[in-house]
Design a protein around this motif. Structure first.
Motif, PDB file in Angstrom:
ATOM      1  N   ARG A  79      -2.209  -1.695   7.532  1.00  0.00           N
ATOM      2  CA  ARG A  79      -0.789  -2.057   7.399  1.00  0.00           C
ATOM      3  C   ARG A  79      -0.040  -0.994   6.601  1.00  0.00           C
ATOM      4  NH1 ARG A  79       2.990  -5.325   4.292  1.00  0.00           N
ATOM      5  NH2 ARG A  79       4.060  -6.800   5.666  1.00  0.00           N
ATOM      6  N   SER A  80       0.928  -0.368   7.262  1.00  0.00           N
ATOM      7  CA  SER A  80       1.767   0.625   6.597  1.00  0.00           C
ATOM      8  C   SER A  80       3.166   0.054   6.443  1.00  0.00           C
ATOM      9  CB  SER A  80       1.821   1.917   7.419  1.00  0.00           C
ATOM     10  OG  SER A  80       2.718   2.835   6.836  1.00  0.00           O
ATOM     11  N   ALA A  81       3.603  -0.141   5.195  1.00  0.00           N
ATOM     12  CA  ALA A  81       4.923  -0.687   4.900  1.00  0.00           C
ATOM     13  C   ALA A  81       5.739   0.364   4.164  1.00  0.00           C
ATOM     14  CB  ALA A  81       4.797  -1.953   4.056  1.00  0.00           C
ATOM     15  N   ASN A  82       6.978   0.537   4.552  1.00  0.00           N
ATOM     16  CA  ASN A  82       7.825   1.593   4.004  1.00  0.00           C
ATOM     17  C   ASN A  82       7.838   1.606   2.479  1.00  0.00           C
ATOM     18  OD1 ASN A  82       9.890   3.444   3.454  1.00  0.00           O
ATOM     19  ND2 ASN A  82      11.476   1.939   3.806  1.00  0.00           N
ATOM     20  N   THR A  83       8.177   0.473   1.864  1.00  0.00           N
ATOM     21  CA  THR A  83       8.188   0.379   0.397  1.00  0.00           C
ATOM     22  C   THR A  83       7.045  -0.480  -0.123  1.00  0.00           C
ATOM     23  OG1 THR A  83       9.708  -1.491   0.559  1.00  0.00           O
ATOM     24  CG2 THR A  83      10.691   0.678   0.238  1.00  0.00           C
ATOM     25  N   GLY A  84       6.142  -0.869   0.765  1.00  0.00           N
ATOM     26  CA  GLY A  84       5.000  -1.700   0.383  1.00  0.00           C
ATOM     27  C   GLY A  84       5.217  -3.145   0.804  1.00  0.00           C
ATOM     28  N   ILE A  85       4.162  -3.880   0.763  1.00  0.00           N
ATOM     29  CA  ILE A  85       2.829  -3.547   0.275  1.00  0.00           C
ATOM     30  C   ILE A  85       1.985  -3.072   1.459  1.00  0.00           C
ATOM     31  CG2 ILE A  85       0.762  -4.447  -0.835  1.00  0.00           C
ATOM     32  CD1 ILE A  85       2.558  -6.625  -2.079  1.00  0.00           C
ATOM     33  N   SER A  86       1.532  -1.823   1.419  1.00  0.00           N
ATOM     34  CA  SER A  86       0.614  -1.304   2.422  1.00  0.00           C
ATOM     35  C   SER A  86      -0.801  -1.749   2.055  1.00  0.00           C
ATOM     36  CB  SER A  86       0.684   0.217   2.487  1.00  0.00           C
ATOM     37  OG  SER A  86       1.983   0.632   2.860  1.00  0.00           O
ATOM     38  N   ALA A  87      -1.642  -1.954   3.093  1.00  0.00           N
ATOM     39  CA  ALA A  87      -2.958  -2.533   2.797  1.00  0.00           C
ATOM     40  C   ALA A  87      -3.938  -2.310   3.935  1.00  0.00           C
ATOM     41  CB  ALA A  87      -2.815  -4.032   2.538  1.00  0.00           C
ATOM     42  N   ILE A  88      -5.208  -2.448   3.582  1.00  0.00           N
ATOM     43  CA  ILE A  88      -6.293  -2.570   4.554  1.00  0.00           C
ATOM     44  C   ILE A  88      -6.869  -3.973   4.397  1.00  0.00           C
ATOM     45  CG2 ILE A  88      -8.611  -1.805   5.218  1.00  0.00           C
ATOM     46  CD1 ILE A  88      -7.821   1.005   4.279  1.00  0.00           C
ATOM     47  N   ILE A  89      -6.944  -4.710   5.514  1.00  0.00           N
ATOM     48  CA  ILE A  89      -7.450  -6.083   5.518  1.00  0.00           C
ATOM     49  C   ILE A  89      -8.669  -6.134   6.426  1.00  0.00           C
ATOM     50  CG2 ILE A  89      -6.888  -8.494   6.054  1.00  0.00           C
ATOM     51  CD1 ILE A  89      -3.908  -7.693   5.757  1.00  0.00           C
ATOM     52  N   ASN A  90      -9.772  -6.703   5.927  1.00  0.00           N
ATOM     53  CA  ASN A  90     -10.974  -6.750   6.768  1.00  0.00           C
ATOM     54  C   ASN A  90     -10.932  -7.942   7.723  1.00  0.00           C
ATOM     55  OD1 ASN A  90     -11.868  -9.044   5.365  1.00  0.00           O
ATOM     56  ND2 ASN A  90     -13.330  -7.902   4.104  1.00  0.00           N
ATOM     57  N   SER A  91     -11.943  -8.060   8.581  1.00  0.00           N
ATOM     58  CA  SER A  91     -11.921  -9.081   9.629  1.00  0.00           C
ATOM     59  C   SER A  91     -12.240 -10.476   9.112  1.00  0.00           C
ATOM     60  CB  SER A  91     -12.885  -8.690  10.760  1.00  0.00           C
ATOM     61  OG  SER A  91     -14.120  -8.233  10.259  1.00  0.00           O
TER      62      SER A  91
END
Length: 531
Positions: free
Chosen positions: A458-470
């Motif tokens: 997940r790439s968010a311009n001002t956040g929150i960017s994240a990696i989420i597992n399955s």
């Protein structure tokens, strides 16, 4: 006064259940005060019953909507007020229908109708032009993802069903105790309700701890440029944005990186569709892709196509003047170092009022060209039919999910059906400021991970960017209003869950049940009336 207090209590319980500040255990008891108020009116009031039920339920749902989604106001005051008032109205109509049926049928039939008609309402909210499924009940568990691992079989409608079954079980026990005043009812009722809550949680925990993570991995870099959409984004050229993305990428990309991801409409100048390959967006995407031999770049851009051919006009086409039209797109694209051509996807689940003018044929003669202004985005967006997968490698595709699309469970399964090995969400949540809005949006992405058993980048311009597992766990994240990047690994999966294969089958069943009970109650009432 007692009924009003009960209505207020329901609204508060619903609100304090909600992510990302609440505790979902409250949701299992949240509707009970309102159900008790409706029961009192139905059985002990003689005048204005329908109006009383409607008014009390509206007050409950208004409190819930206001506390949980007030943040919409920060992006658009009119949109915030409209969303809260209109959604409360729709929920109240659903509850009023329950009241009408409950007067004509027994407890079991009325309860089944309430569960069914609520799910019909939620399904409509996923598919019509005024779509706003933010408060669909199954979303309430998004921060307690270990409770609902069985969403891979049911989707969020399994959560809606669970919530209502527990509420109605408690409601029934209260009514039985009030009628018989027998303490022997209490302990079996507590046991029954406890099992209704704990058994699904126990099953979920078994699934959670026995789920095997995918072995195949992809190295990603997720960029968070942190561009303020109100003061910077639409006043910053694509060239300057491209230079910033390239700089962030050069700091973070390693020899093993396979993919760089940038946010929604990070290139916001407005690229002509026919000029895509010569655009600043594609140029800088290619520059980033060339940092190492096997690198791909996925990002968002704003596009348009202007034309004067009336045969090209579509439902979502915007008209400038006679014989002068344009299509406006919110798109995702991929560039690959090994391939010259650019892959493209156009956002297809649109934000009401901001990107989509609902029911133009009816509303446009009344409202004219009024649109809700959200930081400069006021045109109708043009969509595409397919849930197109963008290919990071020849045998590896990703779902290019743009912003609001990530709220729709069955919609997202379409990407998986088309071969997506993981989900990429590109978004810009800065419109709402540092409120619950962007936090809830991230939290809901965890539900999509469980439903599809896919990792989420997940790439968010001002956040929150994240990696989420399955499993739905957030593995890495970058805080709100921070500029930077995340390096990490994404698991790749080829399995298709039961939910991916069959989608929202629960509300499809519910709509037939609701119709049957409603017709049965009307026919039964008419038969009794002459006597």
């Amino acid at each position: 006064m007692k009924n009003l207090i009960l209505a207020i209590l329901s609204g508060i319980l619903l609100a304090i259940s909600w992510p990302t500040y609440g505790f979902p255990l409250f949701i299992f008891f949240a509707f009970i005060p309102l159900l008790l108020a409706e029961f009192r009116i139905r059985n002990y009031s003689e005048k204005w019953n329908k109006l009383k039920v409607f008014g009390l339920s509206y007050f409950s749902f208004f409190i819930w909507n206001l506390i949980t989604t007030y943040w919409i106001y920060f992006s658009t005051p009119f949109g915030g007020v409209f969303a809260i008032l209109a959604n409360s109205l729709l929920m109240s109509i659903v509850f009023l229908l329950y009241h009408i049926v409950a007067k004509r049928t027994g407890f079991s039939a009325a309860s089944a109708f309430l569960i069914s008609i609520w799910m019909v309402f939620e399904r409509i909210h996923l598919n019509w032009d005024f779509s706003w499924p933010w408060l669909n009940l199954g979303n309430v568990f998004s921060d307690f993802i270990s409770w609902v691992q069985w969403y891979e079989y049911t989707g969020t409608f399994g959560g809606t069903l669970w919530v209502w079954l527990v509420n109605i079980a408690v409601f029934k026990s209260i009514l039985q105790f009030r009628e018989f005043r027998d303490r022997g009812i209490i302990y079996p009722s507590i046991l029954k309700v406890s099992l209704l809550i704990l058994l699904p949680v126990g099953l979920s925990l078994i699934l959670y701890y026995n789920y095997e993570e995918p072995q195949e991995k992809l190295d990603v870099v997720i960029l968070q440029p942190n561009i303020n959409p109100y003061t910077e984004k639409y006043n910053t050229t694509d060239s300057r944005i491209g230079e910033l993305l390239l700089k962030l990428s050069e700091r973070s990309v390693t020899d093993s990186t396979d993919l760089v991801i940038a946010p929604e409409t990070v290139f916001a100048d407005g690229t002509r569709l026919s000029n895509l390959e010569n655009s600043e967006a594609v140029f800088f995407g290619q520059q980033i892709s060339r940092i190492n031999p096997d690198l791909s770049f996925l990002g968002g851009l704003s596009m348009f196509e202007r034309f004067n051919d009336p045969e090209k006009v579509r439902k979502q086409t915007n008209q400038i003047r006679p014989n002068d039209w344009y299509d406006d797109y919110n798109s995702a694209f991929i560039t690959r170092n090994s391939i010259d051509s650019t892959q493209l996807y156009h956002k297809s689940k649109l934000v009401v009022g901001v990107e989509n003018f609902p029911y133009q044929n009816i509303l446009k003669p009344i409202l004219g060209d009024v649109m809700i202004d959200l930081g400069g985005t006021v045109a109708m967006k043009t969509t595409q039919e397919d849930r197109e997968v963008l290919w990071v490698k020849d045998e590896l595709g990703t779902a290019p999910i743009i912003c609001y699309e990530s709220v729709y469970g069955e919609y997202v399964t379409g990407y998986v059906e088309n071969g997506a090995g993981f989900l990429s969400i590109i978004t810009n949540d800065a419109w709402w400021g540092n409120t619950q809005g962007h936090q809830q949006h991230l939290s809901y992405a965890r539900l999509r991970a469980v439903e599809t058993r896919r990792y989420v980048a997940r790439s968010a311009n001002t956040g929150i960017s994240a990696i989420i597992n399955s499993r739905g766990n957030i593995v890495k994240k970058l805080a709100y209003e921070k500029q930077g990047s995340i390096n990490g690994q994404i698991g790749i999966s080829t399995e298709k869950t039961f939910y991916v294969k069959y989608g929202d089958y629960i509300p499809r069943i519910a709509q037939f049940l609701a119709l049957f009970i409603f017709l049965f109650s009307v026919v039964k009432f008419k038969r009794k009336r002459p006597a």
